[in-house]
Scaffold this motif. Structure first.
Motif, PDB file in Angstrom:
ATOM      1  N   ASP A 142      -8.217  -3.956   3.775  1.00  0.00           N
ATOM      2  CA  ASP A 142      -8.409  -3.072   2.915  1.00  0.00           C
ATOM      3  C   ASP A 142      -9.031  -2.159   3.856  1.00  0.00           C
ATOM      4  N   SER A 145      -6.593  -0.638   5.357  1.00  0.00           N
ATOM      5  CA  SER A 145      -5.793   0.033   5.145  1.00  0.00           C
ATOM      6  C   SER A 145      -6.603   1.712   5.072  1.00  0.00           C
ATOM      7  N   GLU A 198       0.703  -0.802  -0.352  1.00  0.00           N
ATOM      8  CA  GLU A 198       0.307   0.380  -0.034  1.00  0.00           C
ATOM      9  C   GLU A 198       0.942   1.295   0.136  1.00  0.00           C
TER      10      GLU A 198
END
Length: 161
Positions: free
Chosen positions: A122, A125, A37
């Motif tokens: 996700d 993140s 990321e």
């Protein structure tokens, strides 16, 4: 590798995250995911190791488990919050202790966010990016306020001369 700022062609520093967890498999998985990321990840195996590394790395964010040997997440959080240089560093607890009472205890202790295991990568993140972006906005606002105060003092000194 750092990205290049499109405006002035200077390298953009990756946000540094200190990941503190005693479980090797989780450390590896989270480290790999967050590096993908675009973050720079530093690893610590417990709260004591996390405290030592935080003092040298000066991370933009600390992600910590709660239940660890030697020093748990709360002991690490307390040291971070009491430290003059690290006190404003955002901390996210990433832990299996996910009951409402556990989360409330974490927030009252000063944690910035609380993510229960198991978690969706996700979501992790998104929450990491949100906390880091909020911290960057805060630091810019404080820098601007100090700059304006400095200009005011400088103007006053110039008028007196």
């Amino acid at each position: 590798m750092n990205e290049i700022n499109q405006i002035n062609n200077e390298p953009v520093r990756k946000s540094r995250i200190l990941l503190v967890d005693d479980e090797p498999g989780l450390r590896t998985a989270v480290k790999t995911f967050l590096e993908d990321e675009g973050f720079e990840i530093f690893i610590a195996v417990d709260g004591e190791d996390g405290w030592e590394k935080a003092q040298t790395v000066f991370p933009d964010l600390i992600i910590s488990d709660v239940m660890m040997p030697r020093a748990n997440g709360y002991a690490l959080l307390e040291k971070i919050r009491e430290d003059e240089k690290l006190g404003g560093t955002p901390v996210i607890f990433l832990t299996a202790k996910g009951m409402t009472l556990d989360r409330t205890e974490g927030y009252l202790a000063g944690v910035d966010d609380y993510i229960s295991k198991p978690f969706d990568p996700d979501e992790l993140s998104a929450r990491v990016k949100n906390v880091i972006n909020r911290q960057e906005r805060l630091l810019k606002a404080v820098s601007y306020t100090h700059l304006r105060a400095h200009e005011t003092v400088l103007d006053l000194v110039c008028r007196l001369l």
